[in-house]
Structure formats: structure tokens, C-alpha cells
Motif scaffolding. Structure first.
Motif, PDB file in Angstrom:
ATOM      1  N   SER A 226     -22.437  -3.371  -9.940  1.00 13.87           N
ATOM      2  CA  SER A 226     -23.087  -3.865 -11.141  1.00 13.87           C
ATOM      3  C   SER A 226     -23.243  -2.738 -12.147  1.00 13.87           C
ATOM      4  O   SER A 226     -23.173  -1.565 -11.826  1.00 13.87           O
TER       5      SER A 226
ATOM      6  N   ALA B 181     -19.674  -8.436  -5.424  1.00 11.72           N
ATOM      7  CA  ALA B 181     -20.050  -8.558  -4.018  1.00 11.72           C
ATOM      8  C   ALA B 181     -20.267 -10.023  -3.650  1.00 11.72           C
ATOM      9  O   ALA B 181     -19.887 -10.460  -2.547  1.00 11.72           O
ATOM     10  N   ARG B 182     -20.831 -10.788  -4.552  1.00  7.92           N
ATOM     11  CA  ARG B 182     -21.092 -12.201  -4.292  1.00  7.92           C
ATOM     12  C   ARG B 182     -19.798 -12.984  -4.100  1.00  7.92           C
ATOM     13  O   ARG B 182     -19.732 -13.918  -3.285  1.00  7.92           O
ATOM     14  N   HIS B 183     -18.749 -12.609  -4.830  1.00  6.38           N
ATOM     15  CA  HIS B 183     -17.533 -13.419  -4.851  1.00  6.38           C
ATOM     16  C   HIS B 183     -16.312 -12.705  -4.285  1.00  6.38           C
ATOM     17  O   HIS B 183     -15.191 -13.209  -4.442  1.00  6.38           O
TER      18      HIS B 183
ATOM     19  N   GLU C  26     -18.207 -15.634 -11.245  1.00  5.00           N
ATOM     20  CA  GLU C  26     -19.528 -16.235 -11.414  1.00  5.00           C
ATOM     21  C   GLU C  26     -19.523 -17.265 -12.540  1.00  5.00           C
ATOM     22  O   GLU C  26     -20.152 -18.328 -12.430  1.00  5.00           O
TER      23      GLU C  26
ATOM     24  N   ARG D 210     -20.462 -21.313 -12.082  1.00  2.00           N
ATOM     25  CA  ARG D 210     -21.439 -22.070 -12.878  1.00  2.00           C
ATOM     26  C   ARG D 210     -20.770 -23.205 -13.648  1.00  2.00           C
ATOM     27  O   ARG D 210     -21.377 -24.258 -13.869  1.00  2.00           O
TER      28      ARG D 210
ATOM     29  N   PRO E  61     -27.203  -8.253 -11.329  1.00  2.00           N
ATOM     30  CA  PRO E  61     -26.616  -8.770 -10.087  1.00  2.00           C
ATOM     31  C   PRO E  61     -25.198  -8.245  -9.874  1.00  2.00           C
ATOM     32  O   PRO E  61     -24.449  -8.005 -10.825  1.00  2.00           O
ATOM     33  N   ASP E  62     -24.842  -8.073  -8.620  1.00  2.00           N
ATOM     34  CA  ASP E  62     -23.505  -7.612  -8.251  1.00  2.00           C
ATOM     35  C   ASP E  62     -22.647  -8.851  -7.985  1.00  2.00           C
ATOM     36  O   ASP E  62     -22.548  -9.329  -6.856  1.00  2.00           O
ATOM     37  N   PHE E  63     -22.043  -9.355  -9.056  1.00  2.00           N
ATOM     38  CA  PHE E  63     -21.264 -10.574  -8.920  1.00  2.00           C
ATOM     39  C   PHE E  63     -19.984 -10.351  -8.122  1.00  2.00           C
ATOM     40  O   PHE E  63     -19.482 -11.286  -7.491  1.00  2.00           O
TER      41      PHE E  63
ATOM     42  N   GLY F 106     -15.588 -10.132 -10.799  1.00  2.00           N
ATOM     43  CA  GLY F 106     -16.814 -10.718 -10.273  1.00  2.00           C
ATOM     44  C   GLY F 106     -17.547 -11.545 -11.304  1.00  2.00           C
ATOM     45  O   GLY F 106     -18.048 -12.643 -11.008  1.00  2.00           O
TER      46      GLY F 106
END
Length: 570
Positions: A2, A12-14, A123, A127, A8-10, A119
Motif C-alpha cells: 500500500s 495482498a487482498r487480490h 478492487e 466493487r 488498504p493493501d489491495f 491490486g
């Protein structure tokens, strides 16, 4: 990673999703992370009602784009093809300010790593998927697509195409290492040692010029390919279909801000009906990328005049079917009838020219002449569209007056084999709904007619001397005028091979013997390519490596390693 600890660390999320998407671009099998069915099991019990309510809340007001720069207001002008004005106004942004604002916002975005940008893009897509019902209503009531199609093509399928572009762009930027140690041995003394860096750098401001009929499906690949390669994007919607892309811009700006970036990395450039700002945007000296879907006339103009930019176009063409023989004649007719009827033929992939030997071709139901085939196709259309509710759910509504004018012009040719008729929509009595018209032409006498594009519910059964003649017509019309799809029906492998060779030489994607639930005018992300620069209908493919590579350069820096480091190498 990030931008700061508080964001947020998008990536890492995706990350798992991105790796999977990259794998799928290589293996070309079926895959989607976005459920295509508008069901409660996929999206939740309240998603449909909440999405429709969100759409209704946008009507008859100014579209909310917090913090978006503006030079005025674009008055409400969109009218649903189902018979009511949307009443939505938008912030106005003149081209000069749009480009300057996007350019100023690009610095931090360009400096972010490809992982970070991918990332954020993932995100945004997540959404958008959560907003699929809201977007579906916006697509339905700006394009005229039937609701289920608007949900699928405007939502999950468009999101698939967007993710596909993200995967290609992300992978392309990971082709080279970020750093490298270069060591060259020498006869005398120690080796030459250099430290080098390699940084993907976007070309600059991108402009997306979207179409009326598929604003998200055709728009998302360029939008996300430009974003992930480090370019800010000015989104110029078609004046008849602003709302779906306005929702997209709103969501993209929200995610960008949460990630610590300037939301002006993505801007909306809506225009008044009398304005033609696409030309000013596309030819602005600071615009370096243009993505366009629409008419051949304007696409050709962009290719010739937006010389400072890399221009990607999807235009128009003569989608063609060659009929040689059939061992499932009923399946052939059902498949073609649905292809012609889907969304009233208002798709860039709908078959227009159906080439049939005039003296007949063999089928499992006996031989059929061109005249008999045209009559049989008309009967198949009647069977498909006989029930008004089913017809409305297949045809949707006519998107604009230009389509109606072409339909009337086709009827006036005097060669109608199956006339178009009016359908009363059961839920929207003011919708303009028409069934397809099929006309019977001759390959030699009517060449001027069928070598023009008749976008909408108009198709031609064209009588040829034989299949060899049909293949010559396919080759020559595609080479001269372009096509996005071609199809062949034949039972002989030699004919199929000859058609395949003709399609390769002409430069068009080919479908063979489609009689089931896959249709010539459909394509699936991660497996099917849409468009090709091999013929005049497009100069780009959704999506292949060439579509993303032109959006960035890899720039390097180099310096001698320190004395201590060089000593270590020795």
C-alpha cells in the motif's frame, strides 16, 4: 504494497485472483470469478432489490461524483429505449481541463508498482461486481438490452473482460526484473560491474471513447489496461449511455481515494448532445492513448488524425456465415435465428451476410435452395419469437432512430423474404421492439447492398453459385470491409478446412457448425479473442499482449557498482 500504512493493501487482498487470471489467459479454458446469473444464491437475497433501488435513486437528479472537477452541468438527455427519460445530469468537464487534471493526477499513480496498480484495479472490479444489479438497470435503460443480457454483458461479462486486461497488463510489466547486476569480465583488471533498474512507465493520459450499445463490455478492457500500466483515464461516454460508465467512474474514484491516490486518475467527460468533444480529447497533444468503439467512419478518422496517440479501435464489419451442408438442420436454424434476434441484432458480432448456394445444399431434412433456406430461417424466427414475453426478453428494445431508419430502408429494397414486425413489450408499452428482417439477395447483382453494414435487425440470405463462390465472397468482403465474426456450416472436413484457410487469409475469427447453446455473436473472456487487427473492422484485439504493450515503456537507469561491491565481485 500500500502507498502508506493507513491505506488498504489491495494487492495482498487480490493476489491469488490476479495469479489465477494470468494463468487463465495462457490456458484459454473456461473460467470466471464473476457469477453470470442474476440469482440470490450468487449475489444475496437483497442484491436485486438494492440494485434496482440504487438505480432509481439516481434518476431525475445530478449524478453524484464527489470532488470531481467541473466546468458546469451537462443537462439530462438520456432516454430509456423502454420509453422514459432518465433525467440524470452530469458534471461538465471541458477537454482542456480534463486532460490537464488527469495529467496532474498521474504522478503518484505512475510511480506506484505494477502490483499496487493491479491490486487497485482488482478492487475496483470487485466493487463493480457487487454493484452488478445497479449497473444492469443502467445498461438496460441506456442501451435497450433485455434485463438478463444487460446484467450479464454489462456486469459479470464486462468485468471478466476488465480482469482479463488487468492480467495481461500486470503480466507484461513483470516480464523484466526491477533490478539487475550486470557483470562483464575483462582480460585485465576486475570485471565491469553495473547496477541497473527497469521501470514500466505509462505513456500518459488515456481517453476512452465508449459506444451506445455495450458501454461497459467494450469499455472496460481499455480502461483497465490503461490504469494498470500507469496511465490516468478520461472516460468519454456516448451521450446516449452515460449512466453505466458514470457509475463505473464513481466506484473507481472511491477505490483510488481509499488506496491513497488522487481520484482524478479517472475522470468522466460527459458532453451535451450538440457537443462533439471526442475529437478534441483524442487529438489533444497530451493524450497518448485512445480506445474507441463505434462507427468505421469515426474510427478511421481517429486512426488518421490522433497521430500523437496510440489508437485502439473496434469499428464495424460484415459478419458472414457460409452454409454448405448440415447434419442438424433444425439446430442450425435455431442457432442462427437466436443469433439474429438477440438484442435485435444490435451487436457488432451479429451475422449479417448468410451465403447459400442458390441451387441448394444437402441437409439431414433433404436439400434446401437459397429461397427455401430463407423461408425456413423466417419460420425459425417465428417459432423463437412467437410468444411476446419471450420475444421481449430476447429482442430488448431498439436503441435509437438510426436503427429504425435502416430497418425501414431494408424493407424498401423490395427483396424481403421474412418481414420485421412490431412486438408489444409486456412491461414497457412505450418500448420500440422489432423482430429481424431477412432479405434474399444475389451475390453478383446486389453486391453494393450487402457490402454496407446494416447495424440492427437486418440480415441477408445471399445466393451464390456454390460454396467455392461463397468462400471467395467471404474472403473479399472481409478483406475490403472487415468482420468481427465468421461462421461455417458444413459436414465435409475438406470444406471446413478450406473455410478455415479462407478465414485465416482474410483475418477473421471463425466458428464451425454451431447448433447448440454457443452462438456466433458471443465470446468468452479468457478464451475467445474479440476483434483482430488482421482486417479493417478493428485494429486491436480484446485482449491480447499487443493490446497492453503499447500503453507503457520500460525505462532503465544504470550506474557503476560501488568500489566495495566491485571488489566483492572480484
Amino acid at each position: 504494497m500500500s502507498t502508506t500504512d493507513q491505506h488498504p493493501d489491495f494487492f495482498a487482498r487480490h493476489a491469488a485472483l490476479l495469479h489465477k487470471a494470468a494463468e487463465r489467459t495462457a490456458d484459454r479454458g473456461y473460467w470466471t470469478p464473476h457469477p453470470e446469473t442474476p440469482s440470490t444464491s450468487a449475489y444475496g437475497a437483497d442484491a436485486a432489490a438494492q440494485g434496482e433501488a440504487a438505480f432509481r435513486d439516481l434518476l431525475d437528479g445530478r449524478f453524484p461524483l464527489d470532488g470531481h472537477p467541473t466546468t458546469g452541468t451537462v443537462p439530462a438527455a438520456e432516454v430509456s429505449p423502454y420509453g422514459f427519460p432518465l433525467g440524470v445530469s452530469y458534471p461538465q468537464l471541458v477537454p482542456e481541463l480534463a486532460v490537464a487534471t488527469a495529467k496532474a493526477a498521474a504522478t503518484a499513480w505512475r510511480a506506484a508498482s505494477p502490483d499496487t496498480r493491479a491490486g487497485v484495479a482488482a478492487e475496483i472490479l470487485a466493487r463493480l461486481n457487487a454493484a452488478s444489479f445497479e449497473i444492469a438497470h443502467a445498461v438496460q435503460h441506456t442501451t435497450g438490452q433485455p434485463f438478463v443480457m444487460a446484467f450479464q454483458a454489462g456486469g459479470p461479462h464486462a468485468q471478466d473482460r476488465g480482469l482479463e486486461a488487468v492480467a495481461y497488463a500486470w503480466e507484461a510489466q513483470r516480464r523484466h526484473p526491477a533490478t539487475a547486476r550486470w557483470t562483464k569480465p575483462r582480460r585485465r583488471g576486475g570485471p565491469l560491474v553495473m547496477d541497473k533498474t527497469y521501470t514500466p512507465v505509462g505513456r500518459g493520459v488515456a481517453v476512452l471513447v465508449a459506444c451506445n450499445t455495450f458501454p461497459t463490455w467494450n469499455g472496460y478492457p481499455g480502461l483497465f489496461a490503461s490504469l494498470v500500466t500507469g496511465n490516468p483515464v478520461v472516460v468519454k461516454p456516448h451521450r446516449g449511455a452515460v449512466l453505466p460508465l458514470a457509475i463505473t467512474v464513481r466506484i473507481a474514484r472511491e477505490v483510488l481515494a481509499e488506496a491513497g491516490f488522487d481520484p482524478d486518475v479517472v475522470l468522466l467527460a460527459a458532453s451535451r448532445p450538440e457537443e462533439r468533444i471526442a475529437t478534441d480529447l483524442a487529438t489533444h497533444p497530451d493524450v497518448r492513448i485512445v480506445d474507441f468503439t463505434g462507427s468505421s467512419e469515426f474510427g478511421d478518422w481517429l486512426e488518421a488524425n490522433a497521430r500523437q496517440a496510440v489508437v485502439h479501435t473496434e469499428k464495424a464489419g460484415l459478419n458472414t456465415v457460409v452454409v454448405d451442408s448440415a447434419d442438424d438442420y433444425a439446430g442450425l436454424l435455431r442457432n442462427l435465428a437466436f443469433s439474429l434476434a438477440l438484442y435485435s441484432g444490435q451487436m457488432c458480432t451479429t451475422p449479417q451476410n448468410i451465403l447459400v448456394p442458390r441451387d441448394g445444399f444437402p441437409t439431414d431434412q433433404g436439400p434446401r435452395t437459397a429461397d427455401e433456406f430463407a423461408a425456413d430461417l423466417g419460420s425459425a424466427l417465428d417459432d423463437l419469437l412467437g410468444d411476446p414475453a419471450r420475444a421481449a426478453a430476447t429482442l430488448g428494445a431498439i436503441v435509437n432512430g438510426g436503427v429504425l431508419a435502416r430497418l425501414e430502408e431494408a424493407a424498401a429494397l423490395g427483396r424481403t423474404a421474412h418481414p420485421s414486425r412490431t412486438v408489444e413489450h409486456p412491461d414497457h408499452p412505450d418500448a420500440v421492439v422489432r423482430t429481424p428482417l431477412v432479405a434474399l439477395l444475389d451475390a453478383e447483382a446486389d453486391e453494393k447492398t450487402y457490402t454496407s453494414e446494416w447495424f440492427g435487425p437486418v440480415s441477408f440470405v445471399i445466393a451464390t453459385d456454390d460454396t467455392a463462390h461463397s468462400l471467395r465472397v467471404l474472403h473479399d468482403t472481409v478483406r475490403r470491409h472487415g468482420a468481427l465474426t465468421a461462421c461455417v456450416y458444413a459436414t465435409d472436413e475438406g470444406v471446413l478446412a478450406a473455410t478455415r484457410a479462407t478465414a485465416l487469409e482474410a483475418g477473421v475469427h471463425l466458428s464451425e457448425n454451431l447448433t447448440g447453446d454457443v452462438f456466433p455473436n458471443q465470446s468468452a473472456a479468457f478464451s475467445d479473442f474479440h476483434g483482430t487487427s488482421a482486417n479493417p473492422a478493428a485494429n486491436a484485439t480484446l485482449t491480447d499482449p499487443a493490446f497492453v504493450h503499447s500503453r507503457f515503456s520500460v525505462l532503465q537507469s544504470r550506474r557503476h557498482a560501488t568500489t566495495e561491491e566491485q571488489a566483492h565481485v572480484r
